[in-house]
Design an enzyme around this catalytic site. Structure first.
Site, short mmCIF file in Angstrom:
data_model
loop_
_atom_site.label_atom_id
_atom_site.label_comp_id
_atom_site.label_asym_id
_atom_site.label_seq_id
_atom_site.Cartn_x
_atom_site.Cartn_y
_atom_site.Cartn_z
N ASP A 9 -7.39 -2.85 14.23
CA ASP A 9 -8.79 -2.99 13.81
C ASP A 9 -8.98 -4.17 12.86
O ASP A 9 -10.05 -4.32 12.27
CB ASP A 9 -9.30 -1.68 13.17
CG ASP A 9 -8.58 -1.34 11.86
OD1 ASP A 9 -7.66 -2.09 11.46
OD2 ASP A 9 -8.95 -0.33 11.24
N GLU A 69 -9.55 -1.74 5.35
CA GLU A 69 -10.21 -1.48 6.62
C GLU A 69 -11.48 -2.33 6.74
O GLU A 69 -11.94 -2.90 5.74
CB GLU A 69 -10.55 0.02 6.72
CG GLU A 69 -9.32 0.94 6.64
CD GLU A 69 -8.46 0.94 7.91
OE1 GLU A 69 -8.48 -0.06 8.67
OE2 GLU A 69 -7.75 1.93 8.13
N ASP A 78 0.82 -1.21 0.00
CA ASP A 78 0.00 0.00 0.00
C ASP A 78 0.86 1.26 0.00
O ASP A 78 2.08 1.21 0.13
CB ASP A 78 -0.96 -0.01 1.20
CG ASP A 78 -0.28 -0.49 2.50
OD1 ASP A 78 0.95 -0.43 2.59
OD2 ASP A 78 -1.00 -0.92 3.41
N HIS A 97 -7.27 -4.77 10.03
CA HIS A 97 -6.97 -4.56 8.60
C HIS A 97 -5.71 -5.32 8.19
O HIS A 97 -4.81 -5.56 9.00
CB HIS A 97 -6.87 -3.08 8.24
CG HIS A 97 -5.68 -2.36 8.76
ND1 HIS A 97 -5.72 -1.06 9.20
CD2 HIS A 97 -4.39 -2.74 8.90
CE1 HIS A 97 -4.51 -0.68 9.57
NE2 HIS A 97 -3.68 -1.68 9.41
#
Ligand code: PGA
Length: 259
Positions: free
Chosen positions: A135, A142, A66, A137
């Site tokens: 979280d 996400e 990313d 990811h």
């Protein structure tokens, strides 16, 4: 399911995964590595450095997971800069063969497809290194990300921006958008190696490995992959219901299997 390897500390995980990468490059000198940023993969890169000395890595290719959108590629925290500093230079890789998604706003709507095309042209990713966010990811996918998603622009959650603020002067400097390989892209890699260290990752790891397969916890996508390895320290493993079995299975693993 994924193979779970519970190790004493991050350095042991780094050595294990580095050994696997060395095996891969020996077998396939133009191996395609899926590279991750963040703190988690650093022990792998550190362990790789001495192991790759004297090996021909001139044909090794790499694709980062990313990139931030709108951050100058020359900014020290752009993932282009991070990958150059932490992977390409210390390991002596050819920068021309290491790609990061293009996060420049100009033409951003096409950059995902272009990245997918480059991965395809390289013959796909052989081994994808993954961290996992608090979280859940993976990459910057996400919660709510489609399991079929390919490289595209996403909006970072507030939690991720807070987690990553440590790399910037303030949370306001953390970009709002990113361009990330999708869960579908990640699932196409031939071997997934997810690492996690510390108690802060325990819930995300337990959810990814033992919870339901759900877009609400993108890391759970690894349960759909035929060859996924999860390497965690004791703290990150602390919420796994079947930790004893994973230890038992690993201790009794046939020697020929490798990671
Ligand atoms: P970290 O990030 O390795 O810096 O904890 C992991 C991630 O966000 O994927």
């Amino acid at each position: 399911m994924a193979e779970i390897v519970i190790v004493r500390e991050a350095a042991v995980a780094g050595a294990l995964v580095a050994d696997e990468i060395v095996r891969l490059i020996r077998d396939k000198p133009d191996a395609v590595l899926g590279l991750a940023t963040g703190s988690t993969p650093l022990p792998v890169y550190e362990a790789l450095r001495p192991r790759l000395e004297g090996m021909d890595v001139s044909r090794v290719r790499g694709f980062a997971l990313d990139e931030y959108v709108g951050l100058d590629p020359a900014h020290p925290e752009s993932y282009r800069s991070v990958i150059t500093r932490e992977v390409v230079e210390p390991l002596g890789l050819d920068p021309a063969l290491i790609r990061t998604p293009d996060g420049s706003p100009e033409g951003i709507e096409r950059h995902g497809e272009e990245y997918e095309a480059s991965i395809r042209e390289a013959g796909g990713i052989d081994l994808q290194i993954l961290g996992i966010g608090t979280d859940g990811h993976i990459g910057f996918n996400e919660p709510g990300s489609s399991f079929a998603s390919l490289t595209r622009v996403k909006t970072l959650t507030e939690q991720t921006r807070r987690d990553n603020a440590r790399f910037f002067d303030s949370i306001d400097d953390v970009p709002m958008h990113c361009i990330t390989q999708g869960l579908g892209t990640i699932l196409r890699a031939r071997h997934l190696v997810l690492l996690a260290f510390g108690a802060g990752k325990a819930d995300a790891v337990a959810g990814a490995v033992e919870g339901p397969v759900t877009a609400s916890l993108p890391g759970s996508a690894i349960q759909l992959h035929p060859h996924a390895t999860v390497v965690v320290d004791e703290a990150a493993a602390s919420k796994l219901a079947h930790a004893d079995y994973y230890r038992y299975a690993y201790d009794n693993k046939p020697a020929w299997q490798g990671l």
